[in-house]
Design an enzyme around this catalytic site. Structure first.
Site, PDB file in Angstrom:
ATOM      1  CG  HIS A  60      -2.091  -0.871   1.108  1.00  0.00           C
ATOM      2  ND1 HIS A  60      -3.189  -0.772   1.906  1.00  0.00           N
ATOM      3  CD2 HIS A  60      -2.353  -1.880   0.235  1.00  0.00           C
ATOM      4  CE1 HIS A  60      -4.083  -1.679   1.553  1.00  0.00           C
ATOM      5  NE2 HIS A  60      -3.600  -2.371   0.549  1.00  0.00           N
TER       6      HIS A  60
ATOM      7  CE1 TYR B 289      -5.106   3.968   8.710  1.00  0.00           C
ATOM      8  CE2 TYR B 289      -5.712   3.770  11.020  1.00  0.00           C
ATOM      9  CZ  TYR B 289      -4.929   3.396   9.967  1.00  0.00           C
ATOM     10  OH  TYR B 289      -3.951   2.442  10.147  1.00  0.00           O
TER      11      TYR B 289
END
Ligand SMILES: Cc1cc2nc3c(=O)[nH]c(=O)nc-3n(C[C@H](O)[C@H](O)[C@H](O)COP(=O)(O)OP(=O)(O)OC[C@H]3O[C@@H](n4cnc5c(N)ncnc54)[C@H](O)[C@@H]3O)c2cc1C
Length: 389
Positions: free
Chosen positions: A72, A200
């Protein structure tokens, strides 16, 4: 029995240390309280820093990680109904790898079995003795028989609830702790992730995290009251609450399914100093805990192992104790930076009722700044991908 290093605990710290020592020709025995199946069933971390991946390479057990892990280059920060991408690669030059802790553990266990090194599972009543002398030893019970292992060193890799730290007189160390007034409820499900990268999310109802283990397996978390119990949350209630907390387009992409695993985690910051007591060295969660928001726990266990392995290898190569003497200070310098980052990320993203409306406005301002300033994004990126060893 006699060995060079007696390792307590077959979590990631104990197994990784054992593997590195074995490959360097240093004899070691691992004592683990639980069964191998139980250790493998604990669903926990999933984000590996580059330093952790490099250590697993050095340990010779990263082939599957490289084949199946997801690299990622960014994360999404969501607030006020929108997602904002932080480009980790652009800001830090580095990436993270999504690969579950259970898989790391499985790879390390298989590598250890291939080397024929002993791990004693279901070892009961483990006790540490004489570690303030040059002749430490460990006792344990197996099938009602008490056995003894003499060693040059003991590595306490037995996690937060282990026996190693508790074997040290409380006057010999200091504890620094913050327990957060909330927990995380996590669900693992065989459904495709809502996004290619982690999201998030800060929301007035509480934090949410959209994470994954593979292209077909997702891991989601929501902030809950500390007193909540898993039984209070049906799968449907979990999915509904998750979708309320992430921006609408992400919520639309959440694919729901039956939970394979559902668990509650209390959030805590904790450091016990120092990490060395004579011939006993604490490593990983045995010495420190971070809230999982910054994805640092497993990675800190790995960096402790890096310092400890190097120090033990130096000792057996040249009888030099210099690196053993600085182990605690070097490990703790990195630990405290990760403690700071994990605390900051937790405070920036969770619902903190005691802070009131003023705190809420500051939180939004902080996230707005973070996602619109290259300088602020660089600070996050540098810490998230992992500070150098
Ligand atoms: C919900 C959750 C999510 C997390 N997410 C992340 C993340 O994304 N990224 C990250 O880096 N970290 C994360 N973590 C933290 C990470 O899982 C831990 O930091 C990591 O497991 C620490 O490894 P360890 O080997 O030090 O300890 P542990 O994994 O706790 O292993 C300790 C071992 O010692 C054994 N043991 C205990 N007592 C004894 C005894 N008396 N005798 C013998 N053996 C004993 C235990 O059975 C265990 O196998 C998360 C944790 C949780 C709970």
């Amino acid at each position: 029995m006699r060995t060079q290093v007696a390792i307590i605990g077959a979590g990631p710290a104990g197994l990784l240390l054992g593997q590195l020592l074995s490959r360097a020709g240093i004899d070691n025995i691992i004592l683990e309280r639980s069964s191998a199946d139980h250790v493998l069933s604990r669903v926990r971390a999933g984000v590996l820093e580059g330093g952790t991946v490099a250590l697993l390479d050095e340990a010779g057990c990263a082939d599957r990680l490289h084949a199946e892990g997801l690299v990622h280059n960014g994360i999404e920060i969501a607030f006020s109904g929108e997602c904002h991408r932080i480009d980790l690669k652009r800001h830090s030059g580095r990436s993270v790898t999504v690969y579950g802790q259970t898989e790391v553990t499985r790879d390390l266990m298989e590598a250890r079995a291939a080397l024929g090194r002993p791990t004693i599972y279901e070892a009961a009543n483990v006790e540490l003795h004489e570690f303030d002398t040059a002749a430490p030893y460990v006792t344990f019970t197996r099938e009602d028989i008490t056995e003894r292992i003499d060693a040059d060193f003991i590595a306490g890799c037995d996690g937060f609830h282990g026996i190693s730290r508790r074997s040290v007189p409380t006057a010999a160390f200091s504890v620094f702790e913050r327990v957060y007034p909330f927990g995380w409820l996590g669900v693992l499900a065989d459904v495709p992730p809502a996004a290619d990268e982690l999201i998030y999310a800060r929301h007035a109802r509480g934090f949410a995290l959209c994470s994954m283990r593979s292209p077909t397996r997702s891991r989601y978390y929501i902030q809950t009251d500390a007193a909540d119990k898993v039984e209070m949350w049906t799968d449907d209630a979990f999915w509904d609450e998750l979708r309320r907390r992430v921006p609408a387009d992400a919520a639309d992409r959440v694919v729901t399914g039956p939970s394979l695993e559902k668990s509650m985690a209390q959030l805590r910051s904790f450091v016990a100093e120092p990490m060395r007591f004579g011939r006993l060295f604490l490593c990983g969660d045995a010495a420190h805990i971070v809230p999982p928001t910054g994805a640092k726990g497993l990675n800190l266990a790995a960096s402790d192992v890096h310092y400890l392995f190097g120090a033990i290898r130096d000792y057996f190569d040249s009888r030099s104790e210099a690196a053993l003497d600085t182990y605690s200070a070097r490990a703790l310098a990195r630990v405290w930076k990760a403690e700071r980052f994990s605390w900051w990320m937790t405070a920036a993203l969770h619902n903190l009722p005691e802070q009131g409306a003023f705190g809420e406005r500051l939180q939004i301002a902080e996230l707005d700044y973070l996602t619109h300033s290259d300088a602020a994004a660089s600070v996050l990126a540098e810490n998230y991908v992992g500070l150098p060893y």
